[in-house]
Design a protein around this motif. Structure first.
Motif: not given
Length: 489
Positions: A265-267, A270, A275-277, A280, A293, A296
Protein backbone atom coordinates in the motif's frame (compact mmCIF):
# COMPACT_ATOMS: atom_id res chain seq x y z
CA UNK A 1 -14.02 6.04 9.47
CA UNK A 2 -16.80 6.60 6.97
CA UNK A 3 -18.03 3.02 7.44
CA UNK A 4 -18.11 3.36 11.22
CA UNK A 5 -19.95 6.68 11.26
CA UNK A 6 -22.44 5.55 8.61
CA UNK A 7 -23.25 2.59 10.86
CA UNK A 8 -24.01 4.99 13.74
CA UNK A 9 -25.68 7.78 11.72
CA UNK A 10 -27.22 6.21 8.58
CA UNK A 11 -27.56 8.67 5.66
CA UNK A 12 -26.49 11.55 7.91
CA UNK A 13 -22.78 11.64 7.09
CA UNK A 14 -21.14 13.98 4.58
CA UNK A 15 -17.64 13.75 3.20
CA UNK A 16 -15.14 16.25 1.76
CA UNK A 17 -11.73 15.38 0.35
CA UNK A 18 -9.63 15.92 -2.78
CA UNK A 19 -10.44 12.55 -4.40
CA UNK A 20 -14.05 13.58 -5.02
CA UNK A 21 -14.99 14.73 -8.50
CA UNK A 22 -16.17 18.33 -8.91
CA UNK A 23 -19.77 17.15 -9.17
CA UNK A 24 -19.45 14.98 -6.06
CA UNK A 25 -17.84 17.79 -4.09
CA UNK A 26 -20.54 20.27 -5.14
CA UNK A 27 -23.28 17.83 -4.14
CA UNK A 28 -21.66 17.21 -0.75
CA UNK A 29 -21.20 20.94 -0.17
CA UNK A 30 -24.88 21.62 -0.93
CA UNK A 31 -26.07 18.83 1.34
CA UNK A 32 -23.89 20.13 4.18
CA UNK A 33 -24.97 23.76 3.72
CA UNK A 34 -28.66 22.77 3.72
CA UNK A 35 -28.24 20.93 7.01
CA UNK A 36 -29.09 17.54 5.53
CA UNK A 37 -26.15 15.83 7.26
CA UNK A 38 -25.24 15.74 10.95
CA UNK A 39 -21.59 14.73 10.64
CA UNK A 40 -18.95 15.77 8.10
CA UNK A 41 -15.76 13.76 7.63
CA UNK A 42 -12.93 15.23 5.66
CA UNK A 43 -9.29 16.04 5.24
CA UNK A 44 -7.62 19.41 5.82
CA UNK A 45 -9.99 21.67 3.86
CA UNK A 46 -13.08 20.15 5.52
CA UNK A 47 -12.45 22.52 8.41
CA UNK A 48 -14.19 25.16 6.23
CA UNK A 49 -17.33 23.05 5.68
CA UNK A 50 -20.48 25.23 5.81
CA UNK A 51 -22.12 23.32 8.68
CA UNK A 52 -25.05 25.21 10.23
CA UNK A 53 -25.21 25.07 14.04
CA UNK A 54 -21.76 23.53 14.35
CA UNK A 55 -21.42 22.06 17.85
CA UNK A 56 -18.22 19.97 17.84
CA UNK A 57 -14.95 19.84 15.90
CA UNK A 58 -12.66 16.80 16.17
CA UNK A 59 -9.14 16.92 14.74
CA UNK A 60 -7.90 13.33 14.64
CA UNK A 61 -4.13 12.77 14.71
CA UNK A 62 -3.76 16.49 15.30
CA UNK A 63 0.04 16.28 15.18
CA UNK A 64 0.09 15.21 11.53
CA UNK A 65 2.05 17.50 9.21
CA UNK A 66 -0.52 17.00 6.43
CA UNK A 67 -2.83 19.43 8.23
CA UNK A 68 -0.48 22.19 7.05
CA UNK A 69 -1.26 23.61 3.59
CA UNK A 70 2.18 24.41 2.16
CA UNK A 71 1.22 26.09 -1.13
CA UNK A 72 -1.15 28.84 -2.21
CA UNK A 73 -3.23 29.87 0.78
CA UNK A 74 -1.07 28.65 3.67
CA UNK A 75 -2.84 27.52 6.84
CA UNK A 76 -2.81 24.76 9.43
CA UNK A 77 -6.12 22.91 9.55
CA UNK A 78 -5.66 22.14 13.25
CA UNK A 79 -5.14 25.79 14.13
CA UNK A 80 -8.05 26.90 11.94
CA UNK A 81 -10.23 24.39 13.81
CA UNK A 82 -9.22 25.90 17.16
CA UNK A 83 -9.97 29.43 15.93
CA UNK A 84 -13.29 28.40 14.39
CA UNK A 85 -14.27 26.71 17.63
CA UNK A 86 -13.41 29.88 19.52
CA UNK A 87 -15.55 32.01 17.19
CA UNK A 88 -18.51 29.64 17.49
CA UNK A 89 -17.98 28.89 21.20
CA UNK A 90 -18.01 25.15 20.48
CA UNK A 91 -15.63 22.50 21.83
CA UNK A 92 -12.65 21.35 19.76
CA UNK A 93 -11.08 17.95 20.44
CA UNK A 94 -7.45 17.52 19.33
CA UNK A 95 -6.80 13.78 19.41
CA UNK A 96 -3.40 12.11 19.28
CA UNK A 97 -1.31 9.47 21.02
CA UNK A 98 1.72 11.65 20.23
CA UNK A 99 0.59 15.29 20.37
CA UNK A 100 2.51 18.03 18.59
CA UNK A 101 4.87 19.73 21.01
CA UNK A 102 2.93 22.97 20.50
CA UNK A 103 -0.35 21.31 21.55
CA UNK A 104 1.10 19.58 24.58
CA UNK A 105 2.80 22.78 25.73
CA UNK A 106 -0.58 24.54 25.41
CA UNK A 107 -1.96 21.89 27.77
CA UNK A 108 0.88 22.46 30.24
CA UNK A 109 0.22 26.21 30.11
CA UNK A 110 -3.50 25.46 30.66
CA UNK A 111 -4.52 27.08 27.39
CA UNK A 112 -6.00 23.69 26.47
CA UNK A 113 -7.60 21.17 28.79
CA UNK A 114 -5.69 17.87 28.91
CA UNK A 115 -7.73 14.65 28.82
CA UNK A 116 -5.64 11.47 28.94
CA UNK A 117 -6.48 7.89 28.02
CA UNK A 118 -3.93 5.96 30.07
CA UNK A 119 -4.75 2.45 28.86
CA UNK A 120 -6.03 0.60 25.83
CA UNK A 121 -9.52 -0.75 25.32
CA UNK A 122 -10.21 -3.76 27.58
CA UNK A 123 -6.85 -3.07 29.28
CA UNK A 124 -4.94 -4.68 26.43
CA UNK A 125 -1.19 -4.33 26.85
CA UNK A 126 0.87 -2.04 24.65
CA UNK A 127 3.05 -3.92 22.16
CA UNK A 128 6.62 -4.75 23.11
CA UNK A 129 9.04 -2.66 21.03
CA UNK A 130 12.54 -3.91 20.22
CA UNK A 131 15.24 -1.79 18.58
CA UNK A 132 17.60 -3.79 16.34
CA UNK A 133 21.00 -2.11 16.01
CA UNK A 134 21.91 -2.14 12.32
CA UNK A 135 25.47 -1.05 13.11
CA UNK A 136 26.19 -4.56 14.33
CA UNK A 137 25.29 -5.80 10.85
CA UNK A 138 22.84 -8.63 10.48
CA UNK A 139 22.84 -12.15 11.75
CA UNK A 140 20.91 -13.44 8.72
CA UNK A 141 22.56 -16.44 7.16
CA UNK A 142 23.83 -16.27 3.58
CA UNK A 143 21.22 -18.87 2.67
CA UNK A 144 18.38 -16.72 3.96
CA UNK A 145 19.79 -13.63 2.29
CA UNK A 146 20.23 -15.27 -1.08
CA UNK A 147 16.84 -16.94 -0.94
CA UNK A 148 15.20 -13.63 -0.15
CA UNK A 149 16.77 -11.54 -2.84
CA UNK A 150 19.24 -13.48 -4.93
CA UNK A 151 22.07 -11.17 -3.86
CA UNK A 152 24.01 -11.10 -0.61
CA UNK A 153 24.18 -7.32 -0.51
CA UNK A 154 20.38 -7.17 -0.22
CA UNK A 155 20.81 -8.67 3.25
CA UNK A 156 20.46 -5.18 4.69
CA UNK A 157 16.70 -5.06 4.03
CA UNK A 158 15.74 -7.50 6.82
CA UNK A 159 17.54 -8.39 10.05
CA UNK A 160 17.68 -11.99 11.24
CA UNK A 161 15.41 -11.16 14.17
CA UNK A 162 12.75 -9.72 11.87
CA UNK A 163 12.93 -12.68 9.46
CA UNK A 164 12.47 -15.13 12.36
CA UNK A 165 9.56 -13.11 13.75
CA UNK A 166 7.94 -12.94 10.31
CA UNK A 167 8.04 -16.71 9.83
CA UNK A 168 6.75 -17.40 13.34
CA UNK A 169 3.90 -14.96 12.84
CA UNK A 170 2.88 -16.55 9.54
CA UNK A 171 2.95 -20.01 11.14
CA UNK A 172 0.69 -18.69 13.92
CA UNK A 173 -1.74 -17.42 11.24
CA UNK A 174 -1.35 -13.80 12.35
CA UNK A 175 -0.96 -10.66 10.22
CA UNK A 176 2.20 -8.56 9.84
CA UNK A 177 2.71 -4.93 8.89
CA UNK A 178 6.02 -3.85 7.34
CA UNK A 179 6.69 -0.11 7.25
CA UNK A 180 9.21 1.64 5.01
CA UNK A 181 8.65 5.29 4.22
CA UNK A 182 10.15 5.05 0.73
CA UNK A 183 8.17 3.94 -2.27
CA UNK A 184 9.59 2.53 -5.47
CA UNK A 185 12.09 -0.30 -5.94
CA UNK A 186 15.39 1.53 -5.41
CA UNK A 187 16.15 5.06 -4.23
CA UNK A 188 18.25 5.93 -7.26
CA UNK A 189 20.28 4.55 -10.17
CA UNK A 190 24.07 4.81 -10.02
CA UNK A 191 26.74 3.76 -12.51
CA UNK A 192 29.22 1.30 -11.02
CA UNK A 193 31.82 2.31 -13.62
CA UNK A 194 31.93 6.12 -13.44
CA UNK A 195 29.76 6.84 -10.38
CA UNK A 196 27.16 8.87 -12.28
CA UNK A 197 23.79 9.21 -10.49
CA UNK A 198 20.65 9.87 -12.52
CA UNK A 199 19.01 13.05 -11.25
CA UNK A 200 15.83 14.95 -12.05
CA UNK A 201 16.50 17.73 -14.61
CA UNK A 202 13.94 19.98 -12.86
CA UNK A 203 14.61 19.28 -9.15
CA UNK A 204 17.79 18.81 -7.14
CA UNK A 205 16.87 15.23 -6.22
CA UNK A 206 17.64 11.78 -7.59
CA UNK A 207 15.17 9.79 -9.68
CA UNK A 208 13.55 6.79 -7.99
CA UNK A 209 13.45 3.43 -9.76
CA UNK A 210 9.97 1.89 -10.17
CA UNK A 211 10.68 -1.56 -11.52
CA UNK A 212 7.15 -2.74 -12.32
CA UNK A 213 6.36 0.44 -14.25
CA UNK A 214 9.80 0.22 -15.90
CA UNK A 215 10.53 3.85 -15.24
CA UNK A 216 12.52 6.22 -13.09
CA UNK A 217 10.64 9.21 -11.70
CA UNK A 218 10.86 12.29 -9.52
CA UNK A 219 8.56 12.23 -6.50
CA UNK A 220 8.41 16.04 -6.44
CA UNK A 221 7.59 17.16 -9.99
CA UNK A 222 6.52 13.74 -11.40
CA UNK A 223 9.13 13.86 -14.19
CA UNK A 224 9.58 10.31 -15.51
CA UNK A 225 11.45 8.41 -18.17
CA UNK A 226 11.87 4.73 -19.13
CA UNK A 227 14.41 2.82 -17.07
CA UNK A 228 17.66 1.64 -18.59
CA UNK A 229 20.94 0.09 -17.52
CA UNK A 230 22.96 2.27 -19.94
CA UNK A 231 24.82 5.09 -18.19
CA UNK A 232 24.23 8.41 -20.05
CA UNK A 233 27.72 9.58 -19.08
CA UNK A 234 30.03 6.65 -19.92
CA UNK A 235 27.62 4.57 -22.10
CA UNK A 236 28.36 1.37 -20.17
CA UNK A 237 25.55 -1.00 -19.19
CA UNK A 238 26.43 -0.55 -15.52
CA UNK A 239 23.54 1.41 -14.01
CA UNK A 240 22.25 -0.32 -10.87
CA UNK A 241 19.64 0.46 -8.23
CA UNK A 242 20.84 1.67 -4.83
CA UNK A 243 18.75 1.56 -1.68
CA UNK A 244 15.39 -0.05 -0.97
CA UNK A 245 11.78 0.96 -1.42
CA UNK A 246 8.44 -0.69 -0.70
CA UNK A 247 8.37 -2.38 -4.11
CA UNK A 248 11.69 -4.13 -3.44
CA UNK A 249 10.57 -5.12 0.07
CA UNK A 250 7.39 -6.65 -1.34
CA UNK A 251 9.43 -8.71 -3.83
CA UNK A 252 11.84 -9.86 -1.11
CA UNK A 253 8.98 -10.95 1.15
CA UNK A 254 7.44 -13.09 -1.58
CA UNK A 255 10.72 -15.00 -1.71
CA UNK A 256 11.30 -15.09 2.04
CA UNK A 257 7.82 -16.34 2.96
CA UNK A 258 6.33 -17.74 -0.27
CA UNK A 259 3.33 -19.16 1.58
CA UNK A 260 2.25 -15.68 2.74
CA UNK A 261 -0.24 -13.44 0.95
CA UNK A 262 1.69 -10.19 0.48
CA UNK A 263 0.29 -6.81 -0.59
CA UNK A 264 1.67 -3.29 -0.86
CA UNK A 265 0.00 0.00 0.00
CA UNK A 266 1.64 3.17 -1.26
CA UNK A 267 0.87 5.87 -3.78
CA UNK A 268 1.73 3.57 -6.67
CA UNK A 269 -0.73 0.82 -5.72
CA UNK A 270 -3.56 3.13 -4.64
CA UNK A 271 -3.55 5.55 -7.59
CA UNK A 272 -6.53 3.89 -9.27
CA UNK A 273 -9.92 4.98 -7.93
CA UNK A 274 -11.24 2.53 -5.33
CA UNK A 275 -7.98 0.59 -5.00
CA UNK A 276 -7.21 2.04 -1.57
CA UNK A 277 -10.59 0.99 -0.18
CA UNK A 278 -10.19 -2.49 -1.66
CA UNK A 279 -6.84 -2.98 0.05
CA UNK A 280 -8.16 -1.73 3.39
CA UNK A 281 -11.13 -4.11 3.29
CA UNK A 282 -8.94 -7.10 2.33
CA UNK A 283 -6.55 -6.22 5.17
CA UNK A 284 -9.38 -5.90 7.69
CA UNK A 285 -10.92 -9.23 6.59
CA UNK A 286 -7.62 -11.07 7.07
CA UNK A 287 -7.18 -11.77 3.34
CA UNK A 288 -3.66 -10.30 3.45
CA UNK A 289 -0.96 -11.85 5.65
CA UNK A 290 1.74 -9.20 5.20
CA UNK A 291 1.05 -5.60 4.23
CA UNK A 292 4.00 -3.46 3.13
CA UNK A 293 3.53 0.27 3.00
CA UNK A 294 4.60 3.85 3.47
CA UNK A 295 3.20 6.17 6.12
CA UNK A 296 -0.36 5.71 4.80
CA UNK A 297 -0.40 2.33 6.62
CA UNK A 298 0.47 3.89 9.97
CA UNK A 299 -2.76 5.69 10.77
CA UNK A 300 -6.26 4.73 11.74
CA UNK A 301 -6.28 1.04 10.83
CA UNK A 302 -7.73 -1.06 13.64
CA UNK A 303 -7.08 -4.66 12.54
CA UNK A 304 -7.21 -7.18 15.37
CA UNK A 305 -5.17 -9.81 13.52
CA UNK A 306 -2.00 -7.68 13.35
CA UNK A 307 0.47 -8.91 15.98
CA UNK A 308 3.79 -8.01 14.36
CA UNK A 309 5.03 -4.68 13.02
CA UNK A 310 8.45 -4.22 11.41
CA UNK A 311 9.89 -0.77 10.70
CA UNK A 312 12.75 -0.77 8.18
CA UNK A 313 15.36 2.02 8.14
CA UNK A 314 13.40 3.61 10.94
CA UNK A 315 15.79 6.49 11.51
CA UNK A 316 15.92 7.85 7.94
CA UNK A 317 13.78 10.82 8.95
CA UNK A 318 16.09 11.59 11.88
CA UNK A 319 18.71 12.82 9.42
CA UNK A 320 16.58 15.40 7.64
CA UNK A 321 17.72 19.05 7.99
CA UNK A 322 14.65 20.00 10.02
CA UNK A 323 14.38 20.88 13.71
CA UNK A 324 11.24 18.72 13.89
CA UNK A 325 13.07 15.61 12.63
CA UNK A 326 13.17 13.85 16.02
CA UNK A 327 9.56 14.72 16.79
CA UNK A 328 8.30 13.42 13.44
CA UNK A 329 10.32 10.22 13.77
CA UNK A 330 8.94 9.56 17.27
CA UNK A 331 5.37 10.27 16.13
CA UNK A 332 5.56 8.18 12.96
CA UNK A 333 7.11 5.15 14.64
CA UNK A 334 4.70 5.41 17.59
CA UNK A 335 1.79 5.44 15.17
CA UNK A 336 2.97 2.39 13.25
CA UNK A 337 3.77 0.55 16.50
CA UNK A 338 0.21 1.24 17.64
CA UNK A 339 -1.14 -0.93 14.80
CA UNK A 340 0.13 -4.04 16.63
CA UNK A 341 -1.70 -5.99 19.34
CA UNK A 342 -5.10 -4.36 18.96
CA UNK A 343 -6.91 -7.69 19.33
CA UNK A 344 -6.74 -10.41 21.98
CA UNK A 345 -3.17 -11.44 21.11
CA UNK A 346 -0.21 -9.36 22.34
CA UNK A 347 1.71 -7.29 19.83
CA UNK A 348 5.38 -7.12 18.95
CA UNK A 349 7.23 -4.32 17.16
CA UNK A 350 10.72 -4.56 15.67
CA UNK A 351 12.45 -1.28 14.84
CA UNK A 352 15.55 -1.58 12.63
CA UNK A 353 17.78 1.45 13.18
CA UNK A 354 21.32 2.76 12.91
CA UNK A 355 20.65 5.09 15.87
CA UNK A 356 19.28 2.90 18.70
CA UNK A 357 20.78 5.26 21.28
CA UNK A 358 18.98 8.34 19.97
CA UNK A 359 16.58 9.69 22.59
CA UNK A 360 13.63 9.49 20.15
CA UNK A 361 14.20 5.74 19.72
CA UNK A 362 14.84 5.18 23.44
CA UNK A 363 11.60 6.91 24.50
CA UNK A 364 9.73 5.12 21.71
CA UNK A 365 10.82 1.71 23.05
CA UNK A 366 9.65 2.75 26.52
CA UNK A 367 6.29 4.12 25.24
CA UNK A 368 7.23 7.34 27.04
CA UNK A 369 5.80 10.38 25.26
CA UNK A 370 6.25 12.65 28.28
CA UNK A 371 9.92 11.72 28.55
CA UNK A 372 10.38 12.49 24.86
CA UNK A 373 8.56 15.80 25.28
CA UNK A 374 10.89 16.88 28.09
CA UNK A 375 14.04 15.91 26.17
CA UNK A 376 12.91 17.57 22.95
CA UNK A 377 11.68 20.65 24.81
CA UNK A 378 15.12 21.21 26.29
CA UNK A 379 16.61 21.49 22.80
CA UNK A 380 13.75 23.64 21.47
CA UNK A 381 13.82 26.03 24.43
CA UNK A 382 17.57 26.62 24.09
CA UNK A 383 17.16 27.65 20.43
CA UNK A 384 13.81 29.48 20.74
CA UNK A 385 12.15 27.01 18.38
CA UNK A 386 8.41 26.25 18.64
CA UNK A 387 6.65 25.90 21.00
CA UNK A 388 8.89 28.37 22.86
CA UNK A 389 9.23 30.77 19.95
CA UNK A 390 7.58 31.34 16.60
CA UNK A 391 8.96 31.19 13.08
CA UNK A 392 8.18 32.83 9.77
CA UNK A 393 9.73 31.43 6.61
CA UNK A 394 10.57 33.77 3.73
CA UNK A 395 11.26 31.70 0.63
CA UNK A 396 12.26 33.14 -2.72
CA UNK A 397 12.16 31.15 -5.93
CA UNK A 398 12.81 31.88 -9.57
CA UNK A 399 14.08 30.43 -12.86
CA UNK A 400 17.60 31.90 -12.54
CA UNK A 401 19.83 30.90 -9.63
CA UNK A 402 21.95 34.06 -9.66
CA UNK A 403 18.88 36.30 -9.59
CA UNK A 404 17.24 34.40 -6.71
CA UNK A 405 20.46 34.39 -4.66
CA UNK A 406 20.99 38.11 -5.29
CA UNK A 407 17.43 39.02 -4.25
CA UNK A 408 17.58 36.80 -1.16
CA UNK A 409 20.78 38.47 0.01
CA UNK A 410 19.35 41.89 -0.78
CA UNK A 411 16.18 41.14 1.18
CA UNK A 412 18.22 39.88 4.14
CA UNK A 413 20.30 43.08 4.15
CA UNK A 414 17.18 45.28 4.09
CA UNK A 415 15.58 43.25 6.89
CA UNK A 416 18.65 43.63 9.07
CA UNK A 417 18.69 47.35 8.34
CA UNK A 418 15.02 47.59 9.35
CA UNK A 419 15.78 45.52 12.43
CA UNK A 420 18.65 47.82 13.42
CA UNK A 421 16.59 51.01 13.21
CA UNK A 422 13.65 49.76 15.30
CA UNK A 423 14.46 48.88 18.91
CA UNK A 424 11.46 46.53 19.18
CA UNK A 425 12.65 44.60 16.17
CA UNK A 426 16.30 44.73 17.21
CA UNK A 427 15.61 43.26 20.64
CA UNK A 428 13.05 40.61 19.75
CA UNK A 429 13.62 39.47 16.16
CA UNK A 430 16.30 37.13 14.82
CA UNK A 431 16.97 37.02 11.07
CA UNK A 432 18.53 33.69 10.06
CA UNK A 433 20.05 33.28 6.63
CA UNK A 434 19.72 33.61 3.73
CA UNK A 435 20.75 30.19 2.48
CA UNK A 436 19.82 27.85 -0.33
CA UNK A 437 16.89 25.60 0.60
CA UNK A 438 17.85 21.94 1.30
CA UNK A 439 15.99 21.08 -1.92
CA UNK A 440 17.66 23.91 -3.81
CA UNK A 441 15.74 23.42 -7.07
CA UNK A 442 12.12 22.34 -7.35
CA UNK A 443 10.01 22.19 -10.52
CA UNK A 444 12.70 24.09 -12.42
CA UNK A 445 12.75 26.98 -9.94
CA UNK A 446 15.72 27.73 -7.69
CA UNK A 447 14.99 28.37 -4.02
CA UNK A 448 16.61 30.42 -1.26
CA UNK A 449 15.14 31.10 2.15
CA UNK A 450 15.35 33.12 5.34
CA UNK A 451 13.87 32.42 8.76
CA UNK A 452 12.51 35.01 11.16
CA UNK A 453 12.43 33.89 14.79
CA UNK A 454 10.95 35.54 17.87
CA UNK A 455 9.22 34.86 21.16
CA UNK A 456 6.82 37.75 20.59
CA UNK A 457 4.12 36.85 18.08
CA UNK A 458 2.79 40.34 17.37
CA UNK A 459 6.25 41.78 16.78
CA UNK A 460 7.21 38.88 14.51
CA UNK A 461 4.05 39.19 12.40
CA UNK A 462 4.51 42.95 12.00
CA UNK A 463 8.12 42.42 10.91
CA UNK A 464 7.02 39.74 8.41
CA UNK A 465 4.37 42.08 6.95
CA UNK A 466 7.02 44.66 6.17
CA UNK A 467 9.25 42.07 4.47
CA UNK A 468 7.06 41.87 1.35
CA UNK A 469 7.49 45.56 0.63
CA UNK A 470 11.27 45.30 0.98
CA UNK A 471 11.82 42.75 -1.79
CA UNK A 472 13.55 44.42 -4.74
CA UNK A 473 11.55 43.94 -7.92
CA UNK A 474 12.80 41.14 -10.12
CA UNK A 475 11.24 39.42 -13.10
CA UNK A 476 10.16 35.91 -12.24
CA UNK A 477 11.31 35.94 -8.58
CA UNK A 478 8.51 35.19 -6.11
CA UNK A 479 8.43 35.64 -2.34
CA UNK A 480 6.42 33.17 -0.22
CA UNK A 481 5.75 34.10 3.39
CA UNK A 482 4.79 31.17 5.61
CA UNK A 483 3.86 31.78 9.24
CA UNK A 484 4.58 28.76 11.48
CA UNK A 485 6.16 26.72 8.66
CA UNK A 486 6.19 22.93 8.93
CA UNK A 487 8.55 22.01 6.11
CA UNK A 488 12.13 23.22 6.29
CA UNK A 489 13.10 21.47 3.04
Amino acid sequence: LLDRLNARFPEKVGMLHSALTNAERWLQWQQIAKGNVDVVIGARSAVFAPIPNLGLIVVDEEHDASYKQEEGLRYNGRDVAVVRGKFLDCPVVLGSATPALESYENCRQQRYRLLEMTRRVERRPLPKIEAIDLRLRFHTSDTDSTAATGKNEKRQVFSGALIDALRQNIQARRQTLIFLNRRGFANYLQCTSCGHVWRCPYCSVTLTLHLKQKRISCHHCDYRRPTTDICPQCNNATLTGVGSGTEQVEESLRLLVPQARVARMDRDTTARRGSHETLIRQWAKGEIDILVGTQMVTKGHDVSGVTLVGALLADVSLNLPDFRAAERTFQLLSQVAGRSGRGDDPGRVIIQTYAPDHYAIQFLVAHDYKGFFEAESEFRRALNYPPFGRLVSLRLDGPKLEEVEKKAKGLAAKLRELQYHRSGFREHIEVLGPAAAPIAKLRNRYRWQLLLRSKQSSTLLEFARQARGLLPTARGVRLHIDVDPYSML
